[in-house]
Design a protein around this motif. Sequence first.
Motif, mmCIF file in Angstrom:
data_model
loop_
_atom_site.group_PDB
_atom_site.id
_atom_site.type_symbol
_atom_site.label_atom_id
_atom_site.label_comp_id
_atom_site.label_asym_id
_atom_site.label_seq_id
_atom_site.Cartn_x
_atom_site.Cartn_y
_atom_site.Cartn_z
ATOM 1 N N ARG A 1 0.829 -1.313 0.053
ATOM 2 C CA ARG A 1 0.131 -0.044 -0.007
ATOM 3 C C ARG A 1 0.790 1.361 -0.097
ATOM 4 N N LEU A 2 1.966 1.275 0.765
ATOM 5 C CA LEU A 2 2.720 2.291 0.713
ATOM 6 C C LEU A 2 3.896 2.369 -0.382
ATOM 7 N N PHE A 3 4.127 1.298 -1.096
ATOM 8 C CA PHE A 3 5.295 1.294 -2.202
ATOM 9 C C PHE A 3 6.442 1.299 -1.598
ATOM 10 N N VAL A 4 6.762 0.608 -0.356
ATOM 11 C CA VAL A 4 8.029 0.209 0.153
ATOM 12 C C VAL A 4 8.294 -1.197 0.378
ATOM 13 N N THR A 5 9.546 -1.693 0.667
ATOM 14 C CA THR A 5 9.674 -3.049 0.902
ATOM 15 C C THR A 5 9.174 -3.474 2.182
ATOM 16 N N PRO A 6 8.560 -4.768 2.551
ATOM 17 C CA PRO A 6 8.374 -5.133 3.670
ATOM 18 C C PRO A 6 9.288 -5.139 4.777
ATOM 19 N N LYS A 7 10.721 -5.083 4.550
ATOM 20 C CA LYS A 7 11.789 -4.774 5.287
ATOM 21 C C LYS A 7 11.855 -3.551 5.911
ATOM 22 N N THR A 8 11.368 -2.509 5.143
ATOM 23 C CA THR A 8 11.191 -1.065 5.513
ATOM 24 C C THR A 8 10.126 -0.933 6.425
ATOM 25 N N VAL A 9 9.100 -1.610 6.430
ATOM 26 C CA VAL A 9 8.058 -1.511 7.362
ATOM 27 C C VAL A 9 8.362 -2.283 8.670
ATOM 28 N N GLU A 10 9.166 -3.368 8.611
ATOM 29 C CA GLU A 10 9.517 -4.088 9.712
ATOM 30 C C GLU A 10 10.679 -2.903 10.460
ATOM 31 N N VAL A 11 11.370 -2.554 9.932
ATOM 32 C CA VAL A 11 12.457 -1.504 10.570
ATOM 33 C C VAL A 11 11.710 -0.354 11.233
ATOM 34 N N HIS A 12 10.701 0.092 10.689
ATOM 35 C CA HIS A 12 9.924 1.410 11.270
ATOM 36 C C HIS A 12 9.088 0.908 12.257
ATOM 37 N N LEU A 13 8.346 -0.279 12.069
ATOM 38 C CA LEU A 13 7.750 -0.638 13.326
ATOM 39 C C LEU A 13 8.394 -1.352 14.411
ATOM 40 N N THR A 14 9.501 -1.735 14.222
ATOM 41 C CA THR A 14 10.573 -1.931 15.238
ATOM 42 C C THR A 14 11.049 -0.747 16.031
ATOM 43 N N SER A 15 11.112 0.302 15.278
ATOM 44 C CA SER A 15 11.474 1.488 15.969
ATOM 45 C C SER A 15 10.226 2.119 16.988
ATOM 46 N N VAL A 16 9.108 1.929 16.333
ATOM 47 C CA VAL A 16 7.794 2.263 17.099
ATOM 48 C C VAL A 16 7.500 1.344 18.393
ATOM 49 N N TYR A 17 7.848 0.216 18.367
ATOM 50 C CA TYR A 17 7.790 -0.779 19.450
ATOM 51 C C TYR A 17 8.573 -0.455 20.432
ATOM 52 N N ARG A 18 9.824 -0.034 20.030
ATOM 53 C CA ARG A 18 10.745 0.264 21.011
ATOM 54 C C ARG A 18 10.415 1.586 21.818
ATOM 55 N N LYS A 19 9.956 2.512 20.992
ATOM 56 C CA LYS A 19 9.607 3.940 21.375
ATOM 57 C C LYS A 19 8.412 3.706 22.407
ATOM 58 N N LEU A 20 7.709 2.955 22.255
ATOM 59 C CA LEU A 20 6.213 2.901 22.798
ATOM 60 C C LEU A 20 6.413 1.644 23.856
#
Length: 52
Positions: free
Chosen positions: A14-33
């Motif tokens: 949906r965002l026209f990025v790689t699944p790895k990019t999504v994973e990296v960003h979600l990992t960052s969000v999980y850590r911050k929250l």
Amino acid sequence: MSAAGHSNRDIAQRLFVTPKTVEVHLTSVYRKLSVGNRAGLRQALDHAPWTS
């Protein structure tokens, strides 16, 4: 999208990025929250001050 239950692959398409990019960003969000998974993310977002 993650908190709504979409997979990393679905989000990436949906965002026209790689699944790895999504994973990296979600990992960052999980850590911050201080959450460990999508369920924790959903709960954190449900209790966010801007959702009141």
